[in-house]
Design a protein around this motif. Structure first.
Motif, mmCIF file in Angstrom:
data_model
loop_
_atom_site.group_PDB
_atom_site.id
_atom_site.type_symbol
_atom_site.label_atom_id
_atom_site.label_comp_id
_atom_site.label_asym_id
_atom_site.label_seq_id
_atom_site.Cartn_x
_atom_site.Cartn_y
_atom_site.Cartn_z
ATOM 1 N N ASP A 228 28.606 2.920 -2.104
ATOM 2 C CA ASP A 228 28.949 3.096 -0.687
ATOM 3 C C ASP A 228 30.456 3.021 -0.434
ATOM 4 O O ASP A 228 30.921 3.497 0.603
ATOM 5 C CB ASP A 228 28.238 2.053 0.177
ATOM 6 C CG ASP A 228 26.756 2.324 0.308
ATOM 7 O OD1 ASP A 228 26.324 3.466 0.014
ATOM 8 O OD2 ASP A 228 26.022 1.394 0.694
ATOM 9 N N CYS A 229 31.205 2.438 -1.353
ATOM 10 C CA CYS A 229 32.657 2.324 -1.203
ATOM 11 C C CYS A 229 33.389 3.596 -1.631
ATOM 12 O O CYS A 229 34.584 3.738 -1.392
ATOM 13 C CB CYS A 229 33.194 1.169 -2.049
ATOM 14 S SG CYS A 229 32.603 -0.442 -1.564
ATOM 15 N N GLU B 67 33.011 -5.554 -5.018
ATOM 16 C CA GLU B 67 31.667 -5.261 -5.539
ATOM 17 C C GLU B 67 31.636 -5.358 -7.069
ATOM 18 O O GLU B 67 30.653 -5.831 -7.648
ATOM 19 C CB GLU B 67 31.197 -3.877 -5.077
ATOM 20 C CG GLU B 67 31.105 -3.694 -3.577
ATOM 21 C CD GLU B 67 30.254 -4.721 -2.846
ATOM 22 O OE1 GLU B 67 29.421 -5.403 -3.474
ATOM 23 O OE2 GLU B 67 30.424 -4.851 -1.616
ATOM 24 N N ALA C 190 24.642 -0.283 -5.582
ATOM 25 C CA ALA C 190 24.501 0.556 -4.393
ATOM 26 C C ALA C 190 25.667 0.312 -3.433
ATOM 27 O O ALA C 190 26.200 1.258 -2.837
ATOM 28 C CB ALA C 190 23.166 0.273 -3.706
ATOM 29 N N GLU C 191 26.064 -0.938 -3.283
ATOM 30 C CA GLU C 191 27.189 -1.256 -2.407
ATOM 31 C C GLU C 191 28.491 -0.674 -2.955
ATOM 32 O O GLU C 191 29.350 -0.229 -2.187
ATOM 33 C CB GLU C 191 27.283 -2.769 -2.203
ATOM 34 C CG GLU C 191 26.125 -3.312 -1.383
ATOM 35 C CD GLU C 191 26.094 -4.828 -1.274
ATOM 36 O OE1 GLU C 191 27.117 -5.485 -1.583
ATOM 37 O OE2 GLU C 191 25.040 -5.361 -0.884
ATOM 38 N N GLN D 241 34.869 11.260 4.615
ATOM 39 C CA GLN D 241 34.742 10.000 3.880
ATOM 40 C C GLN D 241 36.075 9.554 3.295
ATOM 41 O O GLN D 241 36.857 10.357 2.802
ATOM 42 C CB GLN D 241 33.729 10.141 2.745
ATOM 43 C CG GLN D 241 32.315 10.293 3.215
ATOM 44 C CD GLN D 241 31.366 10.355 2.031
ATOM 45 O OE1 GLN D 241 31.657 10.974 1.021
ATOM 46 N NE2 GLN D 241 30.239 9.692 2.173
ATOM 47 N N TRP E 186 31.062 9.675 -2.260
ATOM 48 C CA TRP E 186 30.236 10.389 -3.234
ATOM 49 C C TRP E 186 29.771 11.750 -2.717
ATOM 50 O O TRP E 186 29.288 12.570 -3.495
ATOM 51 C CB TRP E 186 29.056 9.531 -3.671
ATOM 52 C CG TRP E 186 28.156 9.117 -2.544
ATOM 53 C CD1 TRP E 186 28.294 8.011 -1.749
ATOM 54 C CD2 TRP E 186 26.993 9.789 -2.084
ATOM 55 N NE1 TRP E 186 27.291 7.963 -0.813
ATOM 56 C CE2 TRP E 186 26.469 9.053 -1.007
ATOM 57 C CE3 TRP E 186 26.334 10.951 -2.486
ATOM 58 C CZ2 TRP E 186 25.333 9.431 -0.314
ATOM 59 C CZ3 TRP E 186 25.194 11.325 -1.796
ATOM 60 C CH2 TRP E 186 24.700 10.572 -0.726
ATOM 61 N N LYS E 187 29.887 11.974 -1.438
ATOM 62 C CA LYS E 187 29.558 13.291 -0.883
ATOM 63 C C LYS E 187 30.808 14.162 -1.002
ATOM 64 O O LYS E 187 31.659 14.168 -0.117
ATOM 65 C CB LYS E 187 29.130 13.180 0.581
ATOM 66 C CG LYS E 187 27.842 12.440 0.792
ATOM 67 C CD LYS E 187 27.520 12.391 2.284
ATOM 68 C CE LYS E 187 26.271 11.593 2.533
ATOM 69 N NZ LYS E 187 25.988 11.471 3.981
ATOM 70 N N GLN F 52 21.510 -3.833 -6.274
ATOM 71 C CA GLN F 52 22.031 -3.809 -4.905
ATOM 72 C C GLN F 52 23.558 -3.729 -4.898
ATOM 73 O O GLN F 52 24.151 -2.992 -4.114
ATOM 74 C CB GLN F 52 21.567 -5.041 -4.129
ATOM 75 C CG GLN F 52 22.002 -5.052 -2.692
ATOM 76 C CD GLN F 52 21.495 -3.848 -1.903
ATOM 77 O OE1 GLN F 52 20.355 -3.425 -2.061
ATOM 78 N NE2 GLN F 52 22.352 -3.286 -1.071
#
Length: 127
Positions: free
Chosen positions: A54-55, A75, A50-51, A65, A58-59, A47
């Motif tokens: 999200d920071c 994290e 994953a967090e 972004q 990645w796209k 988890q």
């Protein structure tokens, strides 16, 4: 922290105290409880990863972004909490982790230097 205490030892000490506050004491656990907590920590690590993702934008195609490097650092620290807890469940001390890390580091260097063309199932047996 004492002047002679190493930082990794201090991290292990702090994590042990934190875990005891929530009732997690590997020294008093049976094997079944340790396995359950290893699973808990593994899920928590997943988890936190994953967090961390999200920071980071990645796209690569999405221009809107923005990286959140401050939270990414948090994290990484959360990951360290769970990794140290996992090591402690596996009866590893700070010294044990350091020794295993340095041995595995040498294996990784050897793999990189050798081109890592094939997997050797035995190259980590000594760790």
């Amino acid at each position: 922290m004492t002047p002679t205490q190493d930082k990794l030892e201090r991290i292990f000490e702090l994590q042990e105290k934190l875990n005891l506050k929530i009732g997690v004491d590997p020294k008093s656990m049976d094997q079944e409880s340790k396995m359950q907590w290893l699973l808990n920590y593994t899920r928590a690590i997943s988890q936190e990863l994953a967090e961390l993702v999200d920071c980071i934008p990645w796209k690569w195609w999405a221009k809107y972004q923005k990286p959140d490097l401050q939270n990414a650092r948090v994290e990484v620290v959360d990951l360290l909490h769970f990794l140290v807890s996992t090591a402690q469940l596996l009866d590893m001390s700070a010294d044990d982790l350091f020794e295993a890390y340095t041995k595995k580091h040498l294996v990784n260097v050897k793999r990189i230097d050798g081109g890592y063309h094939s997997k050797d199932e035995n190259d980590c047996k000594h760790i």
